[in-house]
Design a protein around this motif. Structure first.
Motif, PDB file in Angstrom:
ATOM      1  N   LEU B  13      46.086  39.539  45.396  1.00 24.89           N
ATOM      2  CA  LEU B  13      45.595  40.642  44.594  1.00 24.89           C
ATOM      3  C   LEU B  13      46.342  40.675  43.260  1.00 24.89           C
ATOM      4  O   LEU B  13      45.754  40.793  42.199  1.00 24.89           O
ATOM      5  CB  LEU B  13      45.819  41.952  45.346  1.00 24.89           C
ATOM      6  N   GLY B  14      47.646  40.541  43.379  1.00 20.74           N
ATOM      7  CA  GLY B  14      48.465  40.538  42.178  1.00 20.74           C
ATOM      8  C   GLY B  14      48.087  39.395  41.264  1.00 20.74           C
ATOM      9  O   GLY B  14      47.917  39.566  40.055  1.00 20.74           O
ATOM     10  N   ASN B  15      47.902  38.230  41.842  1.00 25.29           N
ATOM     11  CA  ASN B  15      47.554  37.075  41.023  1.00 25.29           C
ATOM     12  C   ASN B  15      46.231  37.267  40.321  1.00 25.29           C
ATOM     13  O   ASN B  15      46.073  36.946  39.147  1.00 25.29           O
ATOM     14  CB  ASN B  15      47.483  35.813  41.883  1.00 25.29           C
ATOM     15  N   ARG B  16      45.292  37.799  41.081  1.00 23.51           N
ATOM     16  CA  ARG B  16      43.973  37.973  40.498  1.00 23.51           C
ATOM     17  C   ARG B  16      44.055  38.950  39.326  1.00 23.51           C
ATOM     18  O   ARG B  16      43.424  38.775  38.307  1.00 23.51           O
ATOM     19  CB  ARG B  16      43.016  38.502  41.556  1.00 23.51           C
ATOM     20  N   ASP B  18      46.561  39.368  37.436  1.00 25.54           N
ATOM     21  CA  ASP B  18      47.140  38.656  36.301  1.00 25.54           C
ATOM     22  C   ASP B  18      46.129  37.770  35.601  1.00 25.54           C
ATOM     23  O   ASP B  18      46.139  37.618  34.394  1.00 25.54           O
ATOM     24  CB  ASP B  18      48.300  37.772  36.770  1.00 25.54           C
ATOM     25  N   ARG B  19      45.277  37.189  36.409  1.00 22.43           N
ATOM     26  CA  ARG B  19      44.347  36.240  35.827  1.00 22.43           C
ATOM     27  C   ARG B  19      43.160  36.924  35.160  1.00 22.43           C
ATOM     28  O   ARG B  19      42.465  36.312  34.357  1.00 22.43           O
ATOM     29  CB  ARG B  19      43.867  35.246  36.895  1.00 22.43           C
ATOM     30  N   PRO B  21      40.832  39.020  32.705  1.00 26.21           N
ATOM     31  CA  PRO B  21      40.934  39.076  31.251  1.00 26.21           C
ATOM     32  C   PRO B  21      41.597  40.375  30.802  1.00 26.21           C
ATOM     33  O   PRO B  21      41.587  41.372  31.508  1.00 26.21           O
ATOM     34  CB  PRO B  21      39.471  39.017  30.793  1.00 26.21           C
ATOM     35  N   LYS B  22      42.153  40.320  29.635  1.00 21.43           N
ATOM     36  CA  LYS B  22      42.937  41.439  29.149  1.00 21.43           C
ATOM     37  C   LYS B  22      42.109  42.718  29.035  1.00 21.43           C
ATOM     38  O   LYS B  22      42.552  43.790  29.416  1.00 21.43           O
ATOM     39  CB  LYS B  22      43.537  41.083  27.789  1.00 21.43           C
ATOM     40  N   TRP B  23      40.856  42.571  28.526  1.00 18.60           N
ATOM     41  CA  TRP B  23      40.036  43.769  28.354  1.00 18.60           C
ATOM     42  C   TRP B  23      39.786  44.421  29.700  1.00 18.60           C
ATOM     43  O   TRP B  23      39.793  45.625  29.849  1.00 18.60           O
ATOM     44  CB  TRP B  23      38.716  43.445  27.654  1.00 18.60           C
ATOM     45  N   PHE B  24      39.617  43.588  30.710  1.00 19.84           N
ATOM     46  CA  PHE B  24      39.337  44.118  32.039  1.00 19.84           C
ATOM     47  C   PHE B  24      40.523  44.945  32.535  1.00 19.84           C
ATOM     48  O   PHE B  24      40.397  46.036  33.051  1.00 19.84           O
ATOM     49  CB  PHE B  24      39.051  42.983  33.004  1.00 19.84           C
ATOM     50  N   ARG B  25      41.701  44.382  32.299  1.00 20.44           N
ATOM     51  CA  ARG B  25      42.896  45.089  32.751  1.00 20.44           C
ATOM     52  C   ARG B  25      43.056  46.417  32.024  1.00 20.44           C
ATOM     53  O   ARG B  25      43.382  47.433  32.626  1.00 20.44           O
ATOM     54  CB  ARG B  25      44.129  44.206  32.536  1.00 20.44           C
ATOM     55  N   THR B  26      42.788  46.389  30.720  1.00 20.87           N
ATOM     56  CA  THR B  26      42.913  47.625  29.940  1.00 20.87           C
ATOM     57  C   THR B  26      41.944  48.677  30.456  1.00 20.87           C
ATOM     58  O   THR B  26      42.323  49.824  30.715  1.00 20.87           O
ATOM     59  CB  THR B  26      42.599  47.338  28.461  1.00 20.87           C
ATOM     60  N   VAL B  27      40.690  48.272  30.640  1.00 18.37           N
ATOM     61  CA  VAL B  27      39.686  49.234  31.089  1.00 18.37           C
ATOM     62  C   VAL B  27      40.048  49.767  32.470  1.00 18.37           C
ATOM     63  O   VAL B  27      40.015  50.983  32.720  1.00 18.37           O
ATOM     64  CB  VAL B  27      38.288  48.566  31.109  1.00 18.37           C
TER      65      VAL B  27
END
Ligand SMILES: Nc1ncnc2c1ncn2[C@@H]1O[C@H](COP(=O)(O)OP(=O)(O)OP(=O)(O)O)[C@@H](O)[C@H]1O
Ligand SMILES: Nc1ncnc2c1ncn2[C@@H]1O[C@H](COP(=O)(O)OP(=O)(O)OP(=O)(O)O)[C@@H](O)[C@H]1O
Ligand SMILES: [Mg+2]
Ligand SMILES: [Mg+2]
Lengths: 323, 379, 361, 236, 311
Positions: B13-16, B18-19, B21-27
C-alpha cells in the motif's frame, strides 16, 4: 523543613528506610535480571509481585491461618505461604515471558514493542484481580483494599543497645530475608555454571549458544528467579503491611525499578544498594518535609546520582567495548 | 502465514502510494483533510456507526474527536523523541501538563499567579494574561523544561533516560499538587481562558457546547505540526537522529553532534506536548494535577508504538485507535481496561512492526523475523 | 453542537413526557465502588416511581472520575434535549470541569457526593445543587467530635495530599486551633507509614484524624497500632463504606468514621429494597442518590416538562428525603441545619452509628 | 565421515546466501573453505554450527542428524565454531571467557590442563588474565576467541577467518597452532582469505562463489589451479 | 513522501568524475598536517601509548603498523576524540585537538573508519554516505523546519515545470533543498568512486563485508576530511581485493586527502604508503620509508618475523 526531626531520630529513620528499601531491593532484582539478560524493562514485573501478595492471602485462607496461632503453626503457615508465593510469582513471570515476550523474540521485534506488551500484560493482570475474578468469584477480589491476617504478630524482639532502638520481629525478618536472598542469588549468578551462562547470554546471545548455553533455558531461568524473588518480597510485604489490592504493584514496581537504576541496572548488588538507598532517602525526605515530597526528592537524588555516575552507583555489570 | 501476507499488504500500500502520480496524492490528501473537517457532522449510515454517541450513554462525538486530535498532536510530538531520535521518554505527560498549567496559571483570573500579579500591579480583578499571549508562554515553558531536563540527562543511555523522564513527569504533577499557593494545589485551577473569537448567539465562539469548533482548531494545529514534523523526518536532521539511534559513537565521529540533535528532539517534542496540553486545558477550562498521571505517559508511548514508531501516519492511527476505541465501546464498561490491556498484547504480538509501520522498520523486522524463524531450528 | 443521530427520543416540549436523566461518575476504575451504590440508589428510586404519564430512563455515564473523560459526556448530555437532569458529578474534580457545560446547556445537576467547598462557595452556577454538606462544614463537625466527644486536646492530623483529604484536614486543623499538635501528609498508594508513625511517637497525640481513603487508612491504622499508639482514630467520609472494616482487620476495632449521612436502619424499607435489587446493603451515598432522583421525579410529577421548569422546581424544592430534609439555598447547598453528621464506630468489621454531631453554624 | 552437510540452502530474509551446497569433512582432516567477500563462507559456518537454521538441506555430524539441533546442543556433540569477528564476551575477563569455553564440561582436572595449554599457546592471554575482554586489542581478541574454542575440546573445530586482523608474525603462529591442534587429533574446518596459507596447510579445500561450491580438491591441487591462483592468490 | 527516489540512476551511466568529489585543501603539500606530540595514554595499569611522537604531512599516505595490541587503534581513537590522551598533545593544522569532542574534530577535517565495521546498519548505503555529507551542511534544525533561508538558484537548479519554476525564481530555493540535492549527488558520486554504487539503496546491514568496508570509506570521505584514517581496511579481503583497495587508497590521495592507514598486510602497506610509523607496546620503534622500515631489524624482530613469504 524540619531537619531536627531527622537528626534526632536518625538511627530510627535509617532502620525504617532499610526496612522499606529491603522490599524495593527484592522486587528490583526481577527488573535487573531481566534487563541484564534481555535489555528489556519488564513492565509486568510489578504485577508478578502483586500476584504474590494475593497468593499469600490465598494460602492463609486455605490454611485458616489467623493472628494469634501457636508458634509452630505460624512458622508452618509462613513457610507454606512463602513457597506458594514464590511459585505463583515465578509462574506468573514465566507466563508473561511466554505470552508477551517470547513470540516477539521469535520475530526479532525491537525493544519498544516489548515495553508495550509488558504494559499490556500488567494491565491484564491488574484487571484480572480488579475485575475478572471479581465478576466470577466476587470479594475479596475487586478494586477494594483487602486485609491479610497478621499471622506473625509484631513484637519488639530486642533493643539495639546504646542508641536504644527497638527492633521488631517483622522488621528483622524483612531485612534479614532480603539480604539472605540477595546473597544467595548473587552467589548463584557469579559462581554457578548456570549463572555464568546467564551472564554470557546477557553479553552476546549468539556466541553464548556457541559455547553450549541454551538461551531459552537461561531466559526462563531469569524470569523464574526474578519472579521468585518478587514472591519473597510479596510475603515480606504482607507480613509488614497486612494488605493487598489489585493495583498494589504499581507504585512498588516503579520504586523498585528506580532502585534498580539507581544501583546500576543489570547489576544484582546494585539492586540491593539502590533499594536500600532509595528506602532511606524516602524516609529521610518524609521527615524533613512530609510524604507528599518523597517521590520528588527520590527522583532528584536519582538524577543527581546519574549525573555523576551515568550507569548507576555500582555501574552496569556488563562492560562496554568501544571503537 | 497470514501475518506475513498482512505485513506485505501493508508495504505494498505504501509503495503504491509512493508510485502514484503527484497530483493524485495531492487530491487524495486534500480529500482526507476535507473529510476530517466534516467528521463531526458525519451522519450518513453506515459510516455514522463510527460515532461515539450512538450508544445512549456515549459521549459527545465532537468532543471525543477533539480529544483524539489533542492526543494525536501529543503523539506526533512524542514520536519526534521516540520514533525519530530513539529516546525513550516515559514522562511526556510532564510537558503536556506544563502546557495546560501555563495557560491556566497565566490566563485564568482565579489562578494564584494572576491574582498575585493583580495585586502587585494594581490590576482589575478580571485581568489575566490574554489567551494569545499564553500560547508563547506555554510553548516557552515546556520547551525550557525540555531543555532543562534534557541537558543533564541526555548523556545517559537508553533506559536510564526512561526512568529519569518518568521521574520528571511525576515531579511536575506532584509539584503542581503540592504548591497550593502557586498552582491551586490538588483542587486545580478553573476559569482557564479560551481562544478569542466572535460571539455567536450570545456565546463566545469557543464555548463548552459547540465542541466541533474546538476540534477544527485542534485539527488545524495538528496539520501544521504534522507538516513540520515530516519536514524534519526527511532531512539532514532526521538522518542525524537515525544515525544516532543506530550507533551514537560512530555518528559522532562522522560529525553528527549527537547531544545537540538529541536536545533538539527533546525540545521539539516538549513544545509540541505543551501545545497539546494547552489545547486540552483551554477546552476543559479546568486543570488539576490528577489529569496528568503517569498512566497518560504510558498511553502516549503506546500510541506511538502501536501505530508504528517513526511513521507519522502510523502514530496518528495509533493515537486515534487508543483514544477512540474505549469511547466507542463504552458498553463494555468496567471491562474496558482489561480489554485494552489484552488488545495491547495481542496487537503487538501479532504485528510487532506496528499497525502502519515505517517502511524501514517493517523491512527490518521482516528480515529479522525470517532469520529468527530459521534460527529456531527446533520448530 | 451535536446532531441527534441515535437517540430515538424526540424529547423536549409538548406534553410528551419521555425523558432521560443522566448519572455521571466513576463507574469503572479504582474508585468505582464509591460511586456505583449511589447510582444504584437512584435507579431504585426510579423503579419505585409510580407515574403512568411519563417514561423516564436513567442513563449511566462512566467518567472514570477523570475530568477529561467527563467533559465529552457533559457536552453530550447538554446537547441532547431529552435529558432534563443530571445526577452528579460524583467527584469534585469532574464536577468542576463540567458544571459550566451544564450551566450553558441549562441542565439541572444534583450531586450526591461532591463536597469541595469552592463548587458552591467560590464560583456557584445556577444549575448546580448538592445533597452533601461541603468540606468546611464537615471539617468543623469532625473537629467538634474530636474535642467534645473524644475529649482530645492534642490531635494529630494527617491527610492524603489529594483534593479530597487536604481541604478537609485544613478545615479540621483550622477549627481545632491549638488542639492540634502536628500535621502530616501521606500519598495515595503509600503503604509504609513509618515516617508518619515516628512523628506521632514524638508528638504523643491523644487522638488522630486521617483525611483520606481506605486504601491508605488500612495500613496506616495497622502500623499505628503496631507501634503501640492506642489513641482514638477518626477518619472522614472517605473511609465510609463496608470495605473499611474488612480492609483494616483487627487493627481497626474502635476506629471512628465521620459521615454527613444519617444511618439507614437495617430494617428500613429502603435497605431491604436495595438489598433485594442489588444484592447488598446500601453502600456509600446510596440514600443521596435515591434522594437526587426523587427530586427530579417530583419535578416531573409536578408537571415540569423542560429543563427550565425542572431547574425552577429543584431550586424551590422542599421536602423530606431519605438522607435528610431537602431544600437548596441560593448557592445550591443544603442548609447546614438540615444536615446531620454521624460518627460511626467500627465494631467487629461493621460501622455502627455512635453519635450524631452538629457543627455550630 | 565426521561431518556432512547436504544441499544446504540458507536465506537472510529475501537474500539467499547458500544455494544448496554440500560439504564433507573426514575425521582428522584439515579442510579449508575459500572464496571472495560475500561468497557465503560465514553463512556456511553459521549453518554448520546451528546459529542459523537451514531452509533446506541437512547436516549430519558423527553419524547423527543434527539439522534440527540448536547451536548449544551441537556444541555438546563436539561441533565447535570460533565465529568471525571473534564474538568474545566483552564484559567478562579473559579468564571468564575461557571459562565459558568449558561451559559444558564437567572434567575439572582436564579443564585446568587445557588452561595451561591455551596459555602456553598464547602467553599474552596469561598476562591479561584479569583484563575485561572488550578492551583487548583486535588481535588479542582473536587469540582469546581461538583459545576459548579450544577450551571446549572440540571434535571438529570450525574457525572463521582466524587470521583476520592479525600481525604477520601472528598469522604464521596461528597457522602453526592450527596444524598443531590438528596433529593432536582435532578435525578442523577453516575459512580463510589468506588462501595461500590455508591451502598449503589443508588436506582438502572447497572454493565458494556466490553461495555455490565451484571447486573442490586437495590443497595442493587448488594451489596449482590457475583460476584459483588468479582469483584468490593474487597471482596472475 | 518517498523514502528514496532512485536518484542518480542516469548519472550512474557516465563514468566517475573525480572533480566533483575532490576536496579543496588549504595548505601546501608536504607541510605538517597533524602532529602527535609526546602522547601517552593509559587505561588503568595498561599503557596503550607511551610517549609517542610522529607527524603526518599533507598529501602523503602514512602507514601505521605494529603487532597486535601495540596501540594503533588507540592512537586513532585519541586523534578522533574518542579517547583523551593522559599526557601530551595532538595538533591538527596547528590547533590543539586532544580532548575535543569527536564531532568537532570531524568538522575540523579528520575522518576515520573502524576496525570492526560500524555503519548505520538500518540505513541504506546512500543514506550512510549522506550522513557524512551532512557534516559539511549548514542548515540548522530551525532552518529545516521553516526553510526561511532562501538562495537565488542558478539556472541549472531551477525546476523545469512552470509554476514551481516561477515560484523558485521569485522566492528562491531554500538552502536546505539545495544542500539536500547536492548531498545526494555527492554521495552517489562517492559510492561510485569506491565502487559500490550498484547497491546504493540497499540497507547497509545486508551488504557483503567488502562492500561494508568500502561504504565506511565512502562515508568518511563524505565529510570532506583533509585527513582520513583507515583502520585495517583490508581485513578479510583476499589478495585480489587487496589489490583493488590499494588503487582506491591512491585515488583517495589524488582527490586531495591525506591518508593514514593501519594495516597488517605488508604487501599492501609496503605497496601503497609513502612513509611508515611502527609501534610496539605503545612506543614508536621505527619510522621511515617502506624500504627502510622493511629492512629495520627491530621491526623484523617485533613484527614481520622472518622474511615474509606470504603472497
Ligand atoms: N545478517 C545478514 N542479513 C542479510 N544478509 C546477510 C547477512 N549476513 C550475510 N548476508 C549476505 O549473505 C551473503 C553471504 O555472506 P557471508 O557473510 O556468508 O559471506 P562470506 O563469504 O563470509 O564473506 P566475507 O569474506 O565478507 O566474510 C552476502 O551477500 C551477505 O550480504
Ligand atoms: N578501554 C581500554 N581499557 C583498557 N585497555 C585498553 C582499552 N583500549 C585498549 N586497551 C589496550 O591497549 C592496547 C592497545 O590496543 P589497540 O586497540 O590500540 O591495539 P592495536 O594496535 O590496534 O592492535 P590490533 O592490531 O590488534 O588492532 C591493548 O593492549 C589493549 O588491550
Ligand atoms: Mg565471512
Ligand atoms: Mg586495532
Amino acid at each position: 523543613m524540619d531537619f531536627d526531626a531527622l537528626i534526632n531520630g536518625l538511627d530510627r529513620h535509617t532502620l525504617d528506610g532499610i526496612t522499606r528499601g529491603s522490599i524495593y531491593a527484592l522486587v528490583a532484582l526481577g527488573y535487573t535480571m531481566v534487563y541484564g539478560v534481555m535489555k528489556l524493562i519488564n513492565f509486568a514485573h510489578s504485577e508478578v509481585f502483586m500476584v504474590g501478595t494475593w497468593t499469600v492471602l490465598g494460602t492463609y485462607t486455605v490454611l485458616g491461618a489467623t493472628a494469634g496461632m501457636g508458634v509452630g503453626m505460624v512458622i508452618a503457615a509462613t513457610l507454606l505461604a512463602l513457597l506458594a508465593a514464590m511459585l505463583a510469582s515465578a509462574g506468573t513471570a514465566l507466563a508473561v515471558e511466554r505470552i508477551a515476550y517470547r513470540p516477539l523474540r521469535k520475530k526479532g521485534a525491537p525493544p519498544l514493542i516489548f515495553l508495550i506488551t509488558g504494559i499490556g500484560c500488567s494491565l491484564v493482570l491488574v484487571e484480572t484481580f480488579g475485575q475478572v475474578l471479581r465478576a466470577f468469584f466476587g470479594p475479596p477480589f475487586g478494586r477494594v483494599t483487602v486485609n491479610i491476617p497478621s499471622v506473625i504478630e509484631t513484637k519488639v524482639v530486642f533493643t539495639i543497645p546504646g542508641i536504644d532502638l527497638p527492633v521488631t520481629n517483622t522488621r528483622l525478618l524483612i531485612i534479614i530475608g532480603a539480604i539472605v536472598m540477595m546473597i544467595a542469588l548473587d552467589t548463584f549468578v557469579n559462581k554457578s555454571r548456570l549463572g555464568r551462562g546467564v551472564r554470557a547470554v546477557a553479553q552476546d546471545p549468539d556466541t553464548a549458544s556457541l559455547m553450549g548455553v541454551n538461551q531459552e533455558r537461561v531466559i526462563m531461568l531469569v524470569f523464574v528467579l526474578g519472579g521468585a524473588m518478587a514472591g519473597v518480597a510479596a510475603l515480606l510485604f504482607t507480613i509488614q503491611y497486612d494488605i493487598t489490592k489489585f493495583d498494589i504493584g504499581f507504585i512498588i514496581g516503579i520504586k523498585a525499578f528506580t532502585a534498580a537504576v539507581l544501583g546500576g541496572i543489570g547489576n544484582l548488588r546494585g539492586a540491593l544498594v539502590g533499594g536500600l538507598l532509595l528506602g532511606v532517602v524516602e524516609v529521610y525526605a518524609s521527615q524533613i518535609w512530609d510524604s507528599s515530597w518523597t517521590d520528588v526528592t527520590a527522583f532528584i537524588v536519582l538524577v543527581l546520582v546519574l549525573m555523576f555516575r551515568p550507569t548507576g552507583l555500582l555501574g552496569e555489570s556488563l562492560g562496554k567495548a568501544r571503537a | 502465514m497470514s501475518q506475513i501476507l498482512d505485513s506485505y499488504r501493508g508495504l505494498q500500500l505504501g509503495n503504491r502510494w509512493d508510485r502514484a502520480p503527484k497530483w493524485f496524492r495531492t487530491v487524495a490528501l486534500l480529500l482526507v483533510v476535507a473529510f476530517a473537517f466534516y467528521l463531526p457532522f458525519l451522519n450518513i449510515l453506515p459510516f455514522a456507526y463510527i460515532r461515539t454517541d450512538l450508544n445512549p450513554t456515549g459521549s459527545d462525538w465532537a468532543s471525543v474527536l477533539f480529544l483524539i486530535v489533542v492526543y494525536m498532536i501529543a503523539a506526533v510530538g512524542l514520536n519526534v523523541v521516540i520514533g525519530f531520535a530513539g529516546l525513550l521518554d516515559l514522562g511526556y505527560v510532564g510537558f503536556y501538563a506544563l502546557g495546560a498549567y501555563s495557560v491556566a496559571l497565566f490566563g485564568s483570573p482565579s489562578s494564584p499567579v494572576v491574582q498575585a500579579l493583580q495585586s502587585r500591579f494594581d490590576l482589575s480583578e478580571e485581568w489575566a494574561v490574554p489567551f494569545v499571549m499564553c500560547i508563547p508562554i506555554a510553548i516557552a515553558m515546556s520547551l525550557t523544561a525540555g531543555v532543562i531536563l534534557g541537558a543533564p540527562t541526555l548523556r545517559l543511555r537508553g533506559d536510564y533516560l526512561a526512568i529519569v523522564t518518568l521521574g520528571f513527569g511525576e515531579i511536575i504533577r506532584i509539584t503542581a499538587r503540592n504548591l497550593d499557593n502557586v498552582t491551586g494545589g490538588a483542587a486545580g485551577i478553573t476559569q482557564v481562558p479560551v481562544p478569542p473569537g466572535p460571539e455567536i448567539d450570545g456565546r463566545s465562539f469557543f464555548n463548552t457546547i459547540d465542541a466541533e469548533r474546538w476540534y477544527w482548531l485542534a485539527l488545524v494545529i495538528l496539520i501544521l505540526i504534522v507538516w513540520l514534523a515530516s519536514r524534519l523526518e526527511h532531512s539532514r536532521v532526521g538522518r542525524a537522529w537515525l544515525a544516532i539511534r543506530e550507533d551514537e559513537d560512530a555518528a559522532a565521529v562522522m560529525g553528527v553532534a549527537g547531544f545537540k540533535f538529541k536536545l533538539w528532539a527533546f525540545a521539539i517534542g516538549a513544545s509540541v506536548g505543551g501545545l497539546a496540553g494547552l489545547l486540552f486545558g483551554s477546552k476543559q477550562q479546568y486543570v488539576e494535577p490528577n489529569a496528568f498521571m503517569l498512566n497518560l505517559s504510558f498511553l502516549f508511548v503506546a500510541m506511538v508504538v502501536i501505530g508504528g514508531s517513526g511513521n507519522i501516519v502510523g502514530v496518528l492511527v495509533g493515537a486515534f485507535l487508543l483514544t477512540y476505541l474505549p469511547e466507542r465501546f463504552r458498553e463494555l464498561q468496567e471491562w474496558r481496561p482489561f480489554a485494552f490491556g489484552l488488545a495491547l498484547v495481542l496487537v503487538m504480538v501479532l504485528r510487532p512492526q506496528g499497525l502502519v509501520p515505517s517502511r524501514r522498520r517493517a523491512a527490518e523486522i521482516e528480515d529479522r523475523r525470517h532469520e529468527a524463524e530459521e534460527a529456531a531450528a527446533d520448530a | 453542537g451535536t446532531t441527534d443521530t441515535g437517540g430515538g427520543s424526540d424529547g423536549g416540549g409538548g406534553d410528551d413526557c419521555t425523558f432521560k436523566i443522566g448519572a455521571m461518575g466513576a463507574l469503572s476504575g479504582a474508585n468505582a465502588s464509591i460511586v456505583i451504590p449511589s447510582v444504584d440508589g437512584a435507579e431504585l428510586a426510579l423503579d419505585q416511581w409510580d407515574n403512568d404519564e411519563c417514561d423516564v430512563t436513567l442513563e449511566r455515564f462512566d467518567t472514570e472520575g477523570d475530568p477529561a473523560k467527563a467533559t465529552p459526556v457533559a457536552t453530550q448530555i447538554a446537547g441532547d434535549e431529552s435529558f432534563i437532569g443530571v445526577i452528579g458529578g460524583a467527584f469534585s474534580g469532574e464536577t468542576r470541569a463540567t458544571k459550566s457545560i451544564y450551566q450553558d446547556g441549562g441542565v439541572p445537576m444534583i450531586s450526591q457526593s461532591a463536597t469541595a467547598t469552592d463548587l458552591t462557595q467560590e464560583d456557584p452556577v445556577e444549575v448546580f445543587h448538592r445533597l452533601v454538606p461541603y468540606d468546611d462544614y464537615q471539617g468543623a463537625a469532625i473537629a467538634k467530635y474530636l474535642t467534645d466527644e473524644v475529649g482530645a486536646s492534642k490531635v494529630f492530623v494527617v491527610d492524603n495530599s489529594e483534593a479530597y483529604g487536604e481541604p478537609l484536614a485544613d478545615r479540621v486543623e483550622e477549627t481545632l486551633g491549638d488542639a492540634m499538635v502536628q500535621r502530616d501528609k501521606t500519598q495515595v498508594g503509600q503503604t509504609d507509614f513509618a515516617p508518619t508513625i515516628s512523628k506521632m511517637e514524638s508528638a504523643k497525640p491523644d487522638a488522630i484524624f486521617y483525611g483520606g481513603y481506605i486504601a491508605e487508612a488500612a495500613p496506616l491504622l495497622k502500623q499505628i497500632r503496631d507501634a503501640g499508639i492506642d489513641v482514638p482514630f477518626v477518619g472522614g467520609d472517605g473511609l465510609y463504606g463496608a470495605d473499611f472494616g474488612k480492609a483494616v482487620g483487627d487493627a481497626g476495632e474502635g476506629a471512628v468514621v465521620m459521615c454527613p449521612c444519617a444511618p439507614i436502619e437495617a430494617d428500613s424499607t429502603f435497605a431491604a429494597d436495595f438489598e433485594e435489587a442489588y444484592g447488598g446493603a446500601p453502600g456509600a451515598y446510596a440514600a443521596e442518590g435515591y434522594d437526587a432522583m426523587s427530586v427530579f421525579l417530583a419535578a416531573l410529577d409536578d408537571g415540569a416538562r423542560t429543563r427550565e421548569d425542572v431547574l425552577a422546581f429543584v431550586n424551590d424544592y422542599q421536602g423530606e428525603g431519605l438522607s435528610k430534609d431537602i431544600a437548596f439555598d441560593d448557592n445550591g447547598d443544603v442548609p447546614a441545619e438540615q444536615v446531620s453528621y454521624w460518627a460511626y464506630k467500627n465494631e467487629g468489621g461493621t460501622l455502627t452509628p455512635e453519635v450524631e454531631v452538629k457543627p455550630e453554624s | 565421515m565426521l561431518l556432512e552437510m547436504k544441499d544446504a540452502v540458507l536465506n537472510y530474509g529475501k537474500i539467499q546466501a547458500l544455494h544448496g551446497i554440500t560439504v564433507e569433512v573426514n575425521e582428522g582432516e584439515v579442510v579449508s573453505l575459500i572464496g571472495a567477500n560475500g561468497a557465503g563462507k560465514t553463512s556456511t559456518m553459521r549453518a554448520l554450527s546451528g546459529v542459523r537454521g537451514l531452509s533446506a538441506g541437512s547436516v549430519v555430524f558423527n553419524g547423527e542428524d543434527v539439522t534440527k539441533m540448536r547451536a548449544d546442543q551441537r556444541l555438546r556433540k563436539g561441533l565447535v565454531l570460533c565465529p568471525e569477528g571473534r564474538g568474545i564476551f566483552p564484559g567478562m575477563t579473559v579468564t571468564e571467557n575461557l571459562n565459558m569455553g568449558a561451559y559444558t564440561r564437567k572434567d575439572k582436572a582436564a579443564v585446568d590442563e587445557d588452561y595451561d595449554r591455551v596459555f602456553g599457546l598464547f602467553p599474552r592471554m596469561e598476562e591479561r588474565k584479569k583484563q575485561v575482554a572488550g578492551t583487548l586489542s583486535g588481535g588479542e581478541q582473536q587469540m582469546l576467541a581461538i583459545g576459548r574454542a579450544l577450551m571446549s575440546r572440540p571434535k571438529l573445530l570450525m574457525l572463521d577467518e582466524p587470521s583476520m586482523g592479525l600481525a604477520p608474525m601472528l598469522i604464521q603462529q596461528i597457522f602453526d597452532i592450527i596444524t598443531e591442534i590438528s596433529q593432536q587429533g582435532t578435525t578442523i574446518l577453516v575459512v580463510e582469505q589468506n588462501a595461500k596459507q590455508a591451502l598449503s596447510r589443508s588436506d582438502r579445500a572447497y572454493v565458494l562463489e556466490t553461495g555455490n561450491i565451484v571447486k573442490t580438491g586437495t590443497g595442493a591441487e587448488l594451489l596449482d589451479d590457475p583460476s584459483v591462483r588468479e582469483a584468490y592468490l593474487g597471482v596472475a | 513522501m518517498p523514502e528514496h527516489e532512485i536518484v542518480g540512476a542516469e548519472e550512474l551511466k557516465d563514468t566517475s568524475d573525480h572533480d566533483k568529489i575532490a576536496i579543496e585543501t588549504s595548505g601546501a603539500v608536504g607541510e605538517v598536517l597533524l602532529e602527535v606530540d609526546h602522547v601517552t595514554l593509559r587505561f588503568g595499569g595498561v599503557v596503550a601509548l607511551n610517549d609517542v611522537n610522529f607527524d603526518i604531512r599533507r598529501g602523503e599516505i602514512l602507514g601505521l603498523i605494529g603487532p597486535n595490541g601495540a596501540g594503533k587503534t588507540t592512537c586513532f581513537n585519541a586523534m578522533t576524540g574518542v579517547y583523551t590522551p593522559t599526557e601530551g598533545t595532538i595538533r591538527f593544522k596547528d590547533q590543539e585537538i586532544a580532548g575535543t569532542k569527536p564531532h568537532r574534530i570531524n568538522h575540523l577535517g579528520i575522518a576515520r573508519t573502524f576496525q570492526n565495521i560500524r555503519l548505520f546498519p538500518e540505513m541504506s548505503a546512500l543514506e550512510n554516505v549522506m550522513v557524512g555529507c551532512d557534516a559539511r551542511h549548514k542548515t540548522s534544525v530551525l532552518g529545516v523546519l521553516f526553510r526561511a533561508y532562501r538562495v537565488r538558484p542558478s539556472e541549472g537548479e531551477l525546476p523545469k515545470s512552470g509554476i514551481r519554476r516561477s515560484f523558485a525564481k521569485v522566492f528562491g530555493i531554500s538552502r536546505h533543498t539545495l544542500e539536500e540535492r547536492a548531498g545526494r549527488r555527492r554521495s552517489m558520486e562517492l559510492l561510485r568512486f569506491v565502487g559500490i554504487a550498484d547497491r546504493a539503496h540497499e540497507v547497509a546491514r545486508n551488504l557483503p563485508y567488502g562492500y561494508q568496508r568500502r561504504l565506511e570509506i565512502a562515508r568518511a570521505l563524505a565529510t570532506e576530511p583533509e585527513l582520513i584514517c583507515l583502520d585495517e581496511p583490508a581485513a578479510g579481503f583476499n589478495p585480489a581485493e587487496k589489490e583493488d583497495l590499494m588503487g582506491l587508497i591512491r585515488r583517495i590521495r589524488d582527490l586531495g586527502h591525506t591518508v593514514l592507514v593501519i594495516e597488517h598486510d605488508m604487501k599492501l602497506v609496503l605497496g601503497v604508503t609513502d612513509r611508515i610509523v611502527v609501534l610496539e607496546f605503545g612506543q614508536k620503534i621505527a619510522e621511515g620509508t617502506p624500504e627502510e622500515v622493511a629492512r629495520n631489524p627491530k621491526v623484523i624482530a617485533a613484527y614481520l618475523g622472518e622474511p615474509d613469504d606470504a603472497a
